[in-house]
Design an enzyme around this catalytic site. Structure first.
Site, PDB file in Angstrom:
ATOM      1  N   HIS A 105      34.399  17.100  70.662  1.00  0.00           N
ATOM      2  CA  HIS A 105      35.989  18.206  69.834  1.00  0.00           C
ATOM      3  C   HIS A 105      36.763  18.793  71.615  1.00  0.00           C
ATOM      4  O   HIS A 105      36.672  19.833  71.441  1.00  0.00           O
ATOM      5  CB  HIS A 105      35.414  19.615  68.903  1.00  0.00           C
ATOM      6  CG  HIS A 105      36.393  20.274  68.233  1.00  0.00           C
ATOM      7  ND1 HIS A 105      37.561  20.173  68.424  1.00  0.00           N
ATOM      8  CD2 HIS A 105      36.470  21.757  68.877  1.00  0.00           C
ATOM      9  CE1 HIS A 105      38.267  22.040  67.537  1.00  0.00           C
ATOM     10  NE2 HIS A 105      37.050  22.072  68.372  1.00  0.00           N
TER      11      HIS A 105
ATOM     12  N   GLU B 141      36.436  21.906  60.637  1.00  0.00           N
ATOM     13  CA  GLU B 141      35.664  22.781  61.668  1.00  0.00           C
ATOM     14  C   GLU B 141      35.435  24.046  60.111  1.00  0.00           C
ATOM     15  O   GLU B 141      36.478  24.465  60.431  1.00  0.00           O
ATOM     16  CB  GLU B 141      37.135  22.975  62.948  1.00  0.00           C
ATOM     17  CG  GLU B 141      37.134  22.331  63.076  1.00  0.00           C
ATOM     18  CD  GLU B 141      38.314  22.936  64.916  1.00  0.00           C
ATOM     19  OE1 GLU B 141      38.104  24.014  65.005  1.00  0.00           O
ATOM     20  OE2 GLU B 141      39.413  22.098  64.628  1.00  0.00           O
TER      21      GLU B 141
ATOM     22  N   SER C 241      34.732  31.529  69.247  1.00  0.00           N
ATOM     23  CA  SER C 241      35.096  31.361  71.246  1.00  0.00           C
ATOM     24  C   SER C 241      34.799  31.993  71.977  1.00  0.00           C
ATOM     25  O   SER C 241      33.876  32.205  72.452  1.00  0.00           O
ATOM     26  CB  SER C 241      36.250  32.446  71.024  1.00  0.00           C
ATOM     27  OG  SER C 241      36.606  32.030  72.694  1.00  0.00           O
TER      28      SER C 241
ATOM     29  N   THR D 197      35.447  16.678  91.452  1.00  0.00           N
ATOM     30  CA  THR D 197      36.705  16.130  92.418  1.00  0.00           C
ATOM     31  C   THR D 197      37.721  16.002  91.472  1.00  0.00           C
ATOM     32  O   THR D 197      37.421  16.181  89.714  1.00  0.00           O
ATOM     33  CB  THR D 197      36.610  14.374  91.790  1.00  0.00           C
ATOM     34  OG1 THR D 197      36.091  13.898  90.677  1.00  0.00           O
ATOM     35  CG2 THR D 197      35.497  14.026  92.959  1.00  0.00           C
TER      36      THR D 197
END
Length: 622
Positions: A36, A382, A196, A559
């Site tokens: 996710h 969720e 969060s 990278t």
């Protein structure tokens, strides 16, 4: 859109598995669960809401992802060996905040008093070893949103959970490039709906003051200014800090895991029409789920990624302006759907929209797999923190009432099909983003608890064979064609694809950034013609063997690959290498691998592979 899993992948994957392995891998014993990330390719869903942002369905992306999933299953199948599984649990501190604390506070005080935090801090780790005790891999479940990379990011990446996986795999697979090597570290999602990783919390980006209020707005600039920041200097740094903490804890729990998982393996799966579930609230009263709809606060977004149209969270009333626009374009929502979703003011009545295809799923998967005393619940969306706690407790109690005591119940999020969020009934009343995105109405969680208890009971009483399969989900043909046309790639006059436009400097020190610009072509072409496994390599010259050794690819964290689109099919590709402290001094080069689309008059388009190599440069010690 989040890089989540969707039912059409699932049916495609399962059909191909069946043709290869017969009845070994089935709908009931295969779970597709999305980590996710919010920084993945889009356009692989069949339901309309999910392909609006990507301007249509991309069959190329869809096929590439299905092929990748199947390839990983094939590799796992080929390498299968007898072994042992150990389980361990422990808290991870300092990496999460609840991003809708005002919703969480709607839950009963007596319930909240049982928990020390408004997020679930526990990580569950499964350790897998062979019969000699040699490492094979791990699965870790932990509730955190992979949104350390914010919505200003344009680079495809796997965010904080992916970085945790990357670190652990790099450590266990010495000498291998990322994504190669025998040890697999999977960091799976859990009840992360209101969680969060941006732990500095919501602040007004124009004034710096906190905006941790019920509707996440700022005095000047409203909700668009209210954004939560991670602990780092920038989003890359934040991703690494949060990812490293998860990696560190998983590594400790893996090392000290001693409780063996033993016992039988069982699985149960059903399809359910989530628009029409009768929920028993108690022995006399029932309620019903609704046809899907999104509320006003869905458009507000969250403190991790604002919506941009100046909608605010916590709206329990509509707006005549937006209602009129919606009614003109999409038609009016029915009284029935408006009544069912109250107090949610409906912005998009997706369950009543079916052109060109249904906008949201009606048929949803529910599934449990048990392994001895471990139950993995496959949740098709969720769950918020408290929703997850309620489901785990209910499923555990159901198992216990049928003689399976002390089951460890794990919430595995974003499984099989995506249905947005699931809040508790009480959180739903506050109508913040997560509640506005609870698409089947206020009783969604109660419906799931009822359905998962039913699956647990079937497993515990050995009556899985008697479960109804449920209504099969639709599989749409002719999906929305991408609005972005495929155009032919062109190189500047006198140049060819892969030519170096800007070489590296001759010399660099550790910590500096090497940048090389090539004549490029659309990277999407590479999904169609998979000649190369990477867009780039960083290679070091080994004098002893007079050969070039690849030290990084495009999955390496140091990278970065940028594609800059010009006019009329012209484009550049920029490769960056952020030289890590661990880089050995020596001679290096950067290579770029691409595919260009070519079309001659009256002939079908062809995809051709090309590569480019930079002049060499030297990395020197400070």
């Amino acid at each position: 859109m989040d890089s989540e899993k969707s039912s059409e992948w699932q049916s495609d994957v399962l059909n191909r598995l069946q043709s290869k392995y017969g009845s070994l891998y089935r709908r009931d014993n295969v779970i597709l669960s999305g980590t996710h990330t919010h920084s993945g390719p889009a356009g692989y869903f069949q339901y309309t809401v999910f392909v609006v942002a990507s301007e249509g369905f991309s069959n190329r992306t869809f096929q590439h992802m299905v092929t990748g999933i199947l390839k990983s299953i094939d590799i796992a199948h080929t390498n299968m060996k007898p072994g042992k599984i150990f389980i361990n649990k422990g808290n991870v501190d300092g990496v999460q905040i609840n991003r809708s604390p005002y919703s969480y506070l709607q839950n009963p005080q007596s319930e909240r008093a049982r928990y020390s935090s408004n997020t679930d801090k526990e990580m569950v780790v499964l350790k897998m070893v062979d019969l000699n005790g040699d490492d094979l891999g791990l699965i870790s479940w932990f509730a955190i949103h992979p949104v350390s990379m914010n919505n200003s990011n344009h680079l495809v990446n796997s965010d904080n959970v992916g970085y945790a996986s990357y670190l652990l795999e790099q450590e266990k697979n010495k000498g291998y490039l990322p994504g190669q090597g025998p040890f697999v570290a999977a960091f799976a999602s859990s009840n992360l709906g209101d969680v969060s990783p941006n732990i500095l919390g919501p602040r007004c980006i124009n004034t710096g003051e906190s905006c941790d209020n019920a509707d996440s707005t700022c005095p000047i600039g409203g909700s668009n200014m209210c954004i939560a920041m991670g602990p780092g200097q920038d989003m890359f740094d934040s991703t690494q800090i949060i990812g490293r903490a998860m990696y560190q804890r998983a590594k400790e729990l893996y090392a000290s895991a001693s409780q063996e998982v033993t016992g039988p393996l069982a699985s149960a799966h059903q399809w359910v029409d989530m628009t029409n579930v009768t929920v028993w609230l108690n022995s006399t009263h029932t309620a019903k789920t609704c046809k899907p709809a999104l509320g006003y606060s869905f458009a507000a977004g969250t403190i991790d990624g604002v919506g941009g149209l100046n909608f605010t969270q916590g709206k329990t009333e509509g707006d005549p302006f937006w209602d009129t626009i919606r009614d003109q374009i999409l038609g009016k929502p029915s009284e029935e759907i408006k009544e069912c979703h109250k107090p949610k003011p409906i912005l998009l009545h997706t369950g009543e929209l079916s052109k060109p295809h249904p906008w949201h799923p009606n048929i949803v998967d529910v599934q449990i797999i048990t392994l001895g005393s471990l139950a993995i619940t496959a949740i098709p969306g969720e769950f918020t923190t408290m929703s997850g706690r309620r489901l785990r407790e209910a499923v555990q109690a159901e198992f216990a009432s049928h003689g399976m005591q002390n089951m460890t119940v794990v919430i595995s999020g974003l499984c099989n099909v995506y249905t947005h969020y699931i809040t508790t009934y009480e959180e739903y009343q506050a109508q913040r983003y997560e509640a506005a995105s609870t698409i089947y109405g206020p009783h969604t969680l109660s419906a799931y608890i009822q359905l998962f208890r039913n699956l647990a009971k079937a497993i515990a009483t050995d009556t899985v064979a008697n479960l109804s399969r449920g209504p099969e989900p639709p599989f749409f043909q002719q999906l929305i064609v991408p609005l972005i046309a495929n155009i032919v790639d062109r190189a500047p006059t006198g140049r060819t694809f892969g030519d170096v436009l800007q070489p590296a400097k001759p010399e660099y020190r550790v910590g500096e950034v090497v940048e090389v610009i090539f004549v490029g072509a659309n990277p999407k072409n590479s999904a169609q013609n998979q000649t190369h496994q990477t867009f780039l390599t960083v290679e070091k010259y080994e004098a002893t063997s007079t050969s070039w050794q690849t030290v990084c690819n495009d999955a390496s964290w140091e990278t970065r690959f940028y594609w800059h689109k010009g006019l009329l099919g012209l484009s550049n590709a920029t490769v960056e290498w952020h030289i890590p402290d661990t880089a050995q001094p020596g001679i290096y080069r950067i290579r770029y691998f691409g595919h260009n689309r070519k079309q001659d008059i009256l002939k079908p388009a062809v995809i051709l592979s090309f590569e480019g190599t930079s002049p060499t440069f030297e990395v020197v010690t400070t």
